[in-house]
Design an enzyme around this catalytic site. Structure first.
Site, PDB file in Angstrom:
ATOM      1  N   LYS A  52      43.446 -23.456  -3.229  1.00  0.00           N
ATOM      2  CA  LYS A  52      44.081 -22.459  -3.508  1.00  0.00           C
ATOM      3  C   LYS A  52      43.159 -21.599  -3.483  1.00  0.00           C
ATOM      4  CE  LYS A  52      47.505 -24.289  -7.088  1.00  0.00           C
ATOM      5  NZ  LYS A  52      46.964 -25.115  -8.531  1.00  0.00           N
ATOM      6  N   GLN A  96      44.533 -23.555 -14.628  1.00  0.00           N
ATOM      7  CA  GLN A  96      44.887 -24.883 -13.595  1.00  0.00           C
ATOM      8  C   GLN A  96      45.389 -26.044 -14.906  1.00  0.00           C
ATOM      9  OE1 GLN A  96      45.218 -25.303 -10.791  1.00  0.00           O
ATOM     10  NE2 GLN A  96      45.769 -27.280 -11.122  1.00  0.00           N
ATOM     11  N   ASP A 119      52.201 -18.303 -13.440  1.00  0.00           N
ATOM     12  CA  ASP A 119      52.978 -19.862 -12.640  1.00  0.00           C
ATOM     13  C   ASP A 119      54.728 -19.189 -13.288  1.00  0.00           C
ATOM     14  OD1 ASP A 119      51.519 -21.704 -12.310  1.00  0.00           O
ATOM     15  OD2 ASP A 119      50.174 -22.037 -12.901  1.00  0.00           O
TER      16      ASP A 119
END
Ligand SMILES: NC(=O)c1ccc[n+]([C@@H]2O[C@H](COP(=O)([O-])OP(=O)(O)OC[C@H]3O[C@@H](n4cnc5c(N)ncnc54)[C@H](OP(=O)(O)O)[C@@H]3O)[C@@H](O)[C@H]2O)c1
Length: 305
Positions: A52, A96, A119
């Site tokens: 990412k 994460q 997210d």
């Protein structure tokens, strides 16, 4: 059977984002900033974060990775989140998951500014999704819909079966499919007669985490098959039974192969299917970059209006 090429569509999306950021650089509004927090040394998480970060940098995003040891206290992690909440150069924050054992995930996530929740997992963002009152969606479900849209697959009226009810994939995606006028059945480990439900599905989305779990006999002819699962196999027998020839070659070289939750033989019965790898994985990363840009633009609009 038509392959839904997530890698190709993701590359096209990334290219557009890169061009838009190049244009933004010529303005005085600055550039999008993404901060990723990773705790511990889980190799899969490390690999995802590194990928990412590299892609974000390539697009011109101001990307930074904040690494914390798994012995870090919850307080230090929360303070790191709070400092990104206050940093005007950071528009999007990703923590994460999964966090190492012992961390209270929701206690921690709740400290994140919902405006920077890239997210879209926080309750307020999931709530708005449920109400069909948002334009920014969780990355993996957004990747699924963007891929279906890229191939102009009409969802209205489809009988969709979603297998897996995580808050990361299954629950938000079931709502998003419902909002797009599919008729959705959300299945999980306690579902009775899963095979019977799957056999009636026009669209199957699998997010289970069990290699080759959905077999050809569970799939109706011409169904659309979307495989979110990413399973890493290290046993030769399993690799031969469940992986494509190209993954079998990878296994010979690297000792590990990747496969999805839908058995590869089921694809022959489908109208459309996603490969693993090269399907939803790259689309998820593309949507992370897309969301980062959207959050930046939203913040800039608020500041200039
Ligand atoms: N491609 C990507 O970018 C991406 C992104 C996210 C996740 N993934 C992959 O997608 C998979 C799922 O991830 P997740 O985070 O959603 O997983 P998760 O939180 O572990 O959830 C798995 C779901 O599968 C259900 N399930 C387990 N066994 C089942 C069975 N025998 N029959 C029916 N349902 C069953 C579970 O049911 P219960 O709720 O009853 O336990 C649960 O709802 C994993 O392979 C993950 O690596 C890929």
């Amino acid at each position: 059977m038509i392959l839904l090429d997530g890698k190709k569509i993701a590359d096209e999306i990334l290219e557009k984002i890169k061009k838009e950021i190049e244009t933004l650089k010529k303005t005085t509004y600055g550039i999008p900033g993404l901060a990723v927090i990773i705790v511990g040394s889980n190799p899969a998480s490390q690999a995802y974060v590194s990928k990412k970060h590299k892609i974000a940098l390539r697009l011109g995003i101001n990307s930074r990775v904040s690494e914390l040891d798994e012995k870090t206290s919850q307080e230090i992690l929360v303070n790191r989140i709070k400092s990104f909440n206050q940093d005007n150069h950071v528009h999007a924050v990703l923590i994460q998951l999964p966090l190492p054992d012992g961390f209270k995930t929701w206690e921690i996530l709740n400290h994140l500014d919902p405006e920077k929740d890239v997210d879209r997992f926080l309750p307020i963002n999931l709530g708005n999704l449920l109400l069909n009152r948002t334009e920014i969606y969780p990355c993996t479900p957004a990747g699924v819909l963007a891929l279906l849209d890229a191939y102009q697959i009409e969802l209205r009226g489809l009988n969709a079966v979603m297998v897996g009810r995580s808050f990361i994939v299954g629950k938000p995606l079931a709502s998003m499919l419902t909002n797009r006028n599919a008729t959705v059945t959300l299945c999980h480990s306690q579902t009775k007669d899963l095979a019977g439900l799957l056999r009636q599905a026009d669209l199957i989305v699998a997010a289970i985490g069990k290699a080759g779990f959905i077999t050809p006999d569970m799939v109706k002819k011409d169904a659309i098959l979307i495989d979110v699962g990413q399973n890493f196999l290290t046993q030769a027998g399993e690799v031969i039974r469940l992986c494509t020839p190209s993954q079998q070659k990878r296994f010979e070289k690297k000792g590990v192969a990747i496969t999805g939750d839908i058995h590869i033989d089921a694809f022959k019965k489908s109208s459309y299917y996603t490969p693993v790898p090269g399907g939803i994985g790259p689309m998820t990363v593309a949507m992370l970059m897309h969301n980062t840009l959207q959050l930046f633009k939203r913040k800039t609009r608020q500041e200039t209006s």
